[in-house]
Design a protein around this motif. Structure first.
Motif, PDB file in Angstrom:
ATOM      1  N   SER B  81      20.345   4.210  -7.724  1.00 45.92           N
ATOM      2  CA  SER B  81      19.460   4.523  -6.607  1.00 45.92           C
ATOM      3  C   SER B  81      18.316   5.433  -7.032  1.00 45.92           C
ATOM      4  CB  SER B  81      20.257   5.184  -5.495  1.00 45.92           C
ATOM      5  OG  SER B  81      20.942   6.284  -6.016  1.00 45.92           O
ATOM      6  N   PHE B  83      14.567   6.570  -8.324  1.00 42.61           N
ATOM      7  CA  PHE B  83      13.184   6.180  -8.085  1.00 42.61           C
ATOM      8  C   PHE B  83      12.330   7.009  -9.024  1.00 42.61           C
ATOM      9  CE2 PHE B  83       9.074   6.186  -6.109  1.00 42.61           C
ATOM     10  CZ  PHE B  83       8.961   4.927  -5.569  1.00 42.61           C
ATOM     11  N   LEU B 193       0.517   5.043   4.031  1.00 39.00           N
ATOM     12  CA  LEU B 193       1.545   4.160   4.590  1.00 39.00           C
ATOM     13  C   LEU B 193       1.669   2.889   3.757  1.00 39.00           C
ATOM     14  CD1 LEU B 193       0.910   4.551   8.399  1.00 39.00           C
ATOM     15  CD2 LEU B 193       2.917   5.258   7.136  1.00 39.00           C
ATOM     16  N   ILE B 195       1.152   2.645   0.587  1.00 36.13           N
ATOM     17  CA  ILE B 195       1.910   2.998  -0.620  1.00 36.13           C
ATOM     18  C   ILE B 195       3.399   3.113  -0.300  1.00 36.13           C
ATOM     19  CG2 ILE B 195       2.262   4.786  -2.354  1.00 36.13           C
ATOM     20  CD1 ILE B 195      -0.700   5.421  -2.151  1.00 36.13           C
ATOM     21  N   PHE B 196       3.694   3.758   0.843  1.00 27.90           N
ATOM     22  CA  PHE B 196       5.106   3.901   1.219  1.00 27.90           C
ATOM     23  C   PHE B 196       5.757   2.529   1.381  1.00 27.90           C
ATOM     24  CE2 PHE B 196       4.004   8.088   3.576  1.00 27.90           C
ATOM     25  CZ  PHE B 196       3.862   8.709   2.358  1.00 27.90           C
ATOM     26  N   LEU B 197       5.017   1.642   2.020  1.00 24.52           N
ATOM     27  CA  LEU B 197       5.572   0.315   2.270  1.00 24.52           C
ATOM     28  C   LEU B 197       5.836  -0.402   0.950  1.00 24.52           C
ATOM     29  CD1 LEU B 197       6.379  -1.649   4.411  1.00 24.52           C
ATOM     30  CD2 LEU B 197       4.032  -2.405   4.614  1.00 24.52           C
ATOM     31  N   ALA B 199       6.228   0.949  -1.988  1.00 22.07           N
ATOM     32  CA  ALA B 199       7.294   1.624  -2.725  1.00 22.07           C
ATOM     33  C   ALA B 199       8.655   1.263  -2.153  1.00 22.07           C
ATOM     34  CB  ALA B 199       7.078   3.133  -2.676  1.00 22.07           C
ATOM     35  N   THR B 200       8.716   1.117  -0.819  1.00 21.44           N
ATOM     36  CA  THR B 200       9.999   0.785  -0.208  1.00 21.44           C
ATOM     37  C   THR B 200      10.422  -0.640  -0.554  1.00 21.44           C
ATOM     38  OG1 THR B 200       9.411   2.249   1.604  1.00 21.44           O
ATOM     39  CG2 THR B 200      11.254   0.776   1.962  1.00 21.44           C
ATOM     40  N   THR B 202       9.316  -2.646  -3.142  1.00 18.64           N
ATOM     41  CA  THR B 202       9.500  -2.971  -4.553  1.00 18.64           C
ATOM     42  C   THR B 202      10.287  -1.917  -5.314  1.00 18.64           C
ATOM     43  OG1 THR B 202       7.468  -1.867  -5.199  1.00 18.64           O
ATOM     44  CG2 THR B 202       7.278  -4.156  -4.566  1.00 18.64           C
ATOM     45  N   GLY B 203      10.429  -0.728  -4.735  1.00 18.38           N
ATOM     46  CA  GLY B 203      11.142   0.326  -5.447  1.00 18.38           C
ATOM     47  C   GLY B 203      10.370   0.885  -6.620  1.00 18.38           C
ATOM     48  N   VAL B 205       6.189   2.422  -7.952  1.00 19.24           N
ATOM     49  CA  VAL B 205       4.799   2.697  -7.627  1.00 19.24           C
ATOM     50  C   VAL B 205       3.893   2.407  -8.813  1.00 19.24           C
ATOM     51  CG1 VAL B 205       5.134   4.387  -5.800  1.00 19.24           C
ATOM     52  CG2 VAL B 205       5.192   5.121  -8.167  1.00 19.24           C
TER      53      VAL B 205
END
Lengths: 524, 683
Positions: B81, B83, B193, B195-197, B199-200, B202-203, B205
């Motif tokens: 888990s 990142f 947002l 970037i957050f999306l 990153a969420t 594809t896991g 950045v």
């Protein structure tokens, strides 16, 4: 495991020893009293730095543990220890206490003996909350930190000090009563600790987390959760329990505000991460939504109200509420139960929860540093002009360039500028929160625009434009003020470009916490 | 050919060191701060050119050279888990071109500033901010991941804030800097947002995979991350950031106000580099704007399906047109150029949105040259005239020949006169538009006409005719300002030649693999139309402004032609008013509402509780006092009296009575003990 007396006892109780020394010193020896306060707090800071340097940054377990039986009848233990969560907070406390004491002589001119005695007692209380691992000790330190702060506000505060002090005291006391009830409930549900089967029950936090005594007792768990949550939420403060904060901040002396914002608020969020999340996973999974909603209200509402303030200190106080919202956001994200999502998404969820909780904890440190400095800066200008009305300032950048640059630096840090400490905290908290509950998080992201707006407006009203009449004689920061502020500037910058200094130890513990609660509240 | 990881690091760190030196020791260095900044930034710029050279020489056509490295990793979580946020650099053709543009133009503009800012009380602070800007902008183009991109993105915004508000004693400047920061930050929420999306989902950045760290674009490209409509949303959110930064409709309102800053700042930050960061970002994330990969974006409950590329193209096209019309009616020399910048950025966005990756970024490069040049010329004019109003100038051709000549080059490039640079890049965008979307193409041609018109208007009013202000004696600027004008005018004139349809070196170097238009039969036709549009615009403008005498009370001839439309354009489509007044009022109504609610309701409730509790306690306390405490005292007295009275009855003084009492007592004791014995026996 070292079970004897060690460095944590020294860090925790040295300030109290200082209090004793100061009480024994005759009142007329003011320089000696100051010297004692300076030396003791500096020594505590050095010790805490040694402790932090010595910390095993890859271990999620308690370190520097000191544990022995204190009151055998009800199994209260003298039990101290720190891990990656509490160690940075201990250092932060020692640092801010020291810098506040360095700053204090410029503002405090009467009853100095009592002032420094109470200040050191306060330091013991605050450090004790972070180092104690026995619930009774935790509770005692929690209350001990309350009393000196009450007197600091009530004696050395502003014009409405008595009202503010009583409001602060009663409000927090009201919350902690429920915490005590919850602690006792936990005690009666607990079993014998694994290391000492002769005892029937325990107040040991870690042992209680291991035992999960309320597992399955859903009603008791909910009630205990609410008891703790109320105590912590008042301390944080979470909307709608926040109104003691602006009053207390505005009336408190500068150093009091620094510790109030820098440390005392963190006691609430520390409790949430240390106690609420690991001890009540089922209750958390029920309450995570209201917690998240309150966190977002904190951010948006705190920022909006801050925007409407004309009093500089109130503005910073409300900005604290907004920032603590980011911590709460991270905690709420970590509280979400794993069984609510499809198993294919589980890994993403755990990752996001770890990230959010990391951000939340980092925000505690960053906010302590940044808002602490902002309150110091408010004090610096207040000592010169004796008011805090934003509309009567202007053009300070030319008159006091060093002060203004530091103020601009800290305001920018506070609005989450990348490259400074606040950024990583907010970014991680938001990114994690987004992964956990995407639909809410955009509101929180919008909050940072409002935070930016009121800080920039503050800078505009204070530093830009033309200097009002009568301000031409204002002097820039003196030596004492610079010494109390520049270390903070440096650390805020350092954590901005190299956050791993505190993020690494935090991360290990947060990963551990999230994985363990995922285990407890998991599909099994 | 490789690049040592130390080179990109130095490119960023050298200007940053200059910033630290100028900021900390600035008050001691004073004038020498410029020397520090110029030498350190100069070194960094040389490294930029070196990097560009290496990449350009080693480039393999259609393959793309990507040199990557990581300086530092931030690790969150562990094991499965975890990142990772890897902070590092990427050097590919796009980056190398940007490095060239930023490093080269940036240094010359800093040199120009030496002359322009001479005598300013905060000279050293200016160079500190400029150095910080260079560091962050170069970091922005070198970033190999979204987080570093975002960090530098915010930092260039900060520098923009500090430099717009550089003369913060002036009310408009301090308003403008705040506005710029907040409006762009509004767009940045979308960026964050997005970037957050990403990153969420594809896991990661990271842009492109390095070693075992997988990259976002790599995994989208090879399909290892399933797309479920969210990538299109992510790209729309990212584009929101670009809208803010690159001043696209509706967040363009900050850029004209940003002209309150010193003119070299406008040239560097608000024309050549920072405002192009949005365009650069769209180009960098081009995979996410590729309809074939991310699909369409569903809006308004799936009733509208639009691909992210179309969204970009339409907003860009509208912005280009709108800003050009506003530029027609402005009288401030810098604001005209600012609207022109908005318009040209719109062109770039349109190009990128239509799939013309190469053309869009090419226009970015040529625009950087000629717009920086135009701003520096404007600065030279303002330096001489101490005013921004074009109708107060006039006849500067004779007094400032060098400025005029270089201005002519810049103006020609912007208006699209061949063979100057702007013609080639704009034409390539329009040729793509012609292939994909005739409507956007037509709008583009109209905008080209308007561009030529407003530039000719500016040229004629400022430089031609005779001088209208007699009280000012304009003079040519010092050599330190003229040298950059020379250098940049060469760039503005010649940089387009690397991308002509006959020899499109640029298109082969910076490419997304899209089809180029050179062989296309329509390209000649489009070129002809563009040329006509430009020349018509210039001629029309000259007829209106150049061929007649402009007096002090000159009525703009366009006002006569356009009538009410002119007022509408002059008021900037009323967008400033709407966004500035209406939204601001609404916001402050909310703020005051919240403040009142907090004070009156939330705190009021607590105080009420406190008061009620205090009151109730006081009341109970009184009752307790009256009936319990007092009652107890009085009761004891009463009881004593009563008992005394009762007991008096047995004090008879007769011996027989006493003996009787003794016997009775004895009997009671016996009875009691017998009862206990019985009780013990039979429990």
């Amino acid at each position: 495991m070292n079970d004897g007396i060690g460095i944590l006892t020294a860090i925790t109780f040295l300030p109290a020893l200082g209090t004793m020394l100061i009480i024994l010193t005759p009142r007329k020896h003011t320089p000696l009293i100051r010297a004692i306060a300076h030396c003791i707090s500096a020594f505590v800071l050095i010790l805490s730095l040694f402790m932090f340097a010595d910390l095993d940054r890859s271990s999620p377990h308690m370190q520097f543990v000191e544990r022995f039986l204190w009151i055998p009848v009800i199994n209260i233990r003298y039990y101290f220890g720190v891990d990656g969560l509490s160690a940075p907070l201990v250092v932060l406390t020692a640092l801010l206490s020291f810098l506040s004491i360095v700053y204090s002589p410029t503002a405090i001119r009467h009853r100095e003996k009592e002032y420094y005695a109470l200040f050191l007692l306060l330091e013991t209380g605050m450090i004790g909350v972070f180092t104690a691992l026995d619930f009774i000790f935790f509770y005692i330190f929690w209350e001990v930190s309350l009393v000196p702060m009450y007197f600091l506000i009530g004696i050395w505060g502003g014009p409405k000090r008595e009202y503010a002090a009583i409001k602060f005291f009663l409000y927090t006391l009201f919350g902690s009563v429920f915490m005590l009830l919850a602690i006792l409930t936990l005690y009666y549900f607990s079993g014998p600790p694994s290391y000492d089967p002769t005892q029937q029950r325990t107040f040991d936090m870690l042992e209680l987390i291991r035992q999960q005594p309320l597992r399955g007792h859903i009603i008791a768990q909910l009630l205990c959760f609410l008891g703790f949550y109320l105590a912590f939420a008042i301390k944080v403060p979470v909307f709608p329990f926040h109104t003691w904060l602006p009053d207390a901040h505005v009336e408190a002396p500068t150093a009091g505000s620094v510790l109030l914002a820098g440390i005392l608020l963190k006691m609430g969020t520390y409790g949430m991460v240390r106690v609420l999340l690991p001890l009540f996973p089922e209750a958390c999974s029920i309450f995570w939504k209201p917690m998240a909603v309150l966190a977002i209200i904190n951010i948006i509402y705190g920022a909006l109200v801050a925007m409407g303030q004309d009093d500089l200190k109130k503005l910073v106080a409300y900005s604290s509420i907004a920032h603590m919202g980011f911590v709460m956001l991270g905690v709420a994200a970590a509280a979400r139960a794993s069984f609510e999502v499809p198993s294919t998404y589980l890994e993403t969820l755990v990752r996001a929860k770890i990230m959010a909780l990391n951000g939340a904890t980092l925000e505690m440190i960053a906010h302590g540093l940044i808002t602490g400095s902002l309150f110091l800066l408010v004090g610096v200008i207040y000592e010169r002009v004796h008011h805090r009305d934003l509309n009567s300032f202007g053009g300070l950048w030319n008159q006091m360039p060093v002060y203004s640059s530091v103020l601009a630096f800290m305001a920018l840090a506070s609005l989450g500028l990348p490259g400074l400490a606040g950024f990583w905290a907010e970014f991680l908290a938001l990114m994690g929160a987004f992964g956990v509950y995407g639909r809410f998080a955009w509101l929180a992201v919008f909050g940072i625009v409002i935070v930016a707006a009121f800080f920039l407006w503050m800078l505009q009203r204070m530093l830009m434009g033309s200097l009002p009449k009568g301000y031409e004689t204002l002097k820039d920061m003196d030596m004492r003020e610079s010494i109390s502020l520049f270390p903070l500037v440096f650390i805020v910058f350092l954590l901005g470009i190299y956050p791993q200094i505190v993020l690494d130890p935090i991360n290990v513990v947060m990963t551990h916490i999230v994985k363990s609660i995922t285990l407890y509240s998991g599909i099994d | 050919m490789g690049i040592s990881p130390i080179v990109p690091l130095l490119i960023i760190v050298l200007p940053f060191v200059s910033f630290i030196i100028c900021a900390v020791f600035g008050h001691k260095l004073r004038e020498r701060a410029a020397l520090v900044a110029l030498s350190l930034v100069g070194l960094s710029s040389l490294l930029c050119l070196l990097t560009f050279g290496i990449v350009a020489l080693s480039a393999q056509p259609q393959k793309g050279t990507i040199i990557q490295g990581i300086w530092m990793c931030i690790q969150i979580g562990n094991g499965k888990s975890s990142f990772t946020i890897p902070l590092g650099y990427i050097v590919d053709p796009l980056t190398s071109v940007m490095l060239f543009v930023v490093g080269f133009i940036g240094w010359w503009i800093m040199l120009y500033s030496v002359g322009y800012m001479r005598g300013d009380a905060r000279y050293h602070r200016y160079f500190a901010y400029m150095s910080l800007f260079m560091a962050s902008m170069l970091g922005l183009v070198l970033a190999n991941n979204f987080v570093m991109l975002y960090i530098c993105w915010e930092l260039v915004g900060l520098c923009s804030y500090l430099l717009i508000g550089f003369w913060y004693e002036r009310e408009p400047a301090m308003r403008a800097c705040k506005k710029a920061f907040i409006v762009t930050r509004l767009g940045d929420t979308g960026f964050a947002l997005g970037i957050f999306l990403i990153a969420t989902i594809t896991g990661s950045v990271l842009f492109y995979s390095i070693g075992n760290l997988k990259g976002v674009f790599t995994s989208i490209h090879d399909g290892s991350v399933k797309q479920n409509g969210l990538f299109a949303l992510a790209s729309a959110l990212l584009f929101l950031g670009a809208i803010g930064k690159s001043a696209q409709f509706p967040l363009h309102v900050w850029l004209p106000d940003a002209m309150e800053g010193p003119t070299p700042v406008s040239a560097l930050i608000h024309a050549a580099t920072m405002v192009a960061a949005g365009v650069y970002m769209v180009a960098r994330c081009y995979v996410l704007f590729d309809e074939h990969i991310v699909g369409k974006l569903m809006l308004l409950g799936n009733s509208i399906a639009i691909s992210p590329g179309e969204l970009v193209a339409h907003i860009g096209c509208f912005t280009a047109f709108m800003a050009a019309t506003i530029a027609l009616t402005q009288n401030d020399i810098k604001r005209i150029l600012a609207y022109s910048t908005i318009s040209q950025l719109g062109y770039m966005m349109m190009g990128l949105g239509l799939g013309a990756y190469s053309a869009g970024t090419f226009h970015l490069m040529t625009h950087a040259f000629f717009k920086a040049l135009l701003f520096l010329c404007a600065g030279s004019v303002i330096h001489a005239m101490h005013t921004n109003e074009i109708f107060e100038m006039g006849g500067l051709k004779r007094a400032m020949p060098v400025t005029f000549a270089t201005y002519l080059v810049g103006m020609g490039a912007l208006a699209g006169i061949p063979p100057l640079s702007g013609f080639w890049s704009k034409d390539e965008i329009l040729a793509h538009a012609f292939m994909h979307n005739k409507f956007l193409w037509a709008m583009g041609e109209v905008t080209a006409f308007l561009t030529a018109l407003y530039m000719t208007r500016q040229l004629c009013v400022v430089f031609l005719g005779e001088q209208r202000r007699r009280d000012i004696h304009p003079h040519e600027s010092p050599p330190v300002m003229l040298l950059p004008l020379f250098v940049l005018s060469f760039g503005a004139a010649l940089s387009g030649l690397v991308g002509t349809p006959w020899m499109n070196l640029y298109g082969k170097f910076v490419t997304y693999g899209e089809a180029h238009v050179e062989g296309h039969p329509s390209s000649g036709f489009v070129m002809l139309i563009s040329l006509c549009a430009s020349i018509t615009g210039v001629l029309f403008g000259y007829r209106l402004y150049g061929a007649r005498r402009i007096s002090n009370h000159f009525e703009d001839p366009l006002r006569l032609i356009l009538g009410a439309t002119y007022s509408f354009l002059e008021a900037k489509w009323h967008l400033d008013w709407y966004e500035g007044t209406r939204i601001r009022h609404a916001f402050f109504a909310i703020v005051n509402g919240c403040r009142g609610f907090d004070l009156g309701f939330v705190d009021g409730f607590i105080n009420l509780v406190g008061w009620v509790v205090a009151y109730v306690f006081a009341y109970l306390h009184r009752l307790f006092d009256l009936y319990v405490v007092d009652g107890l005292v009085n009761g004891v007295a009463l009881l004593t009296g009563f008992v005394g009275n009762v007991l008096r009855l047995i004090q008879t003084g007769l011996v027989r009575h006493y003996i009787l009492f003794v016997l009775l007592g004895f009997a009671v004791l016996i009875a009691f003990s017998m009862w206990r014995v019985i009780l013990l026996a039979h429990p």
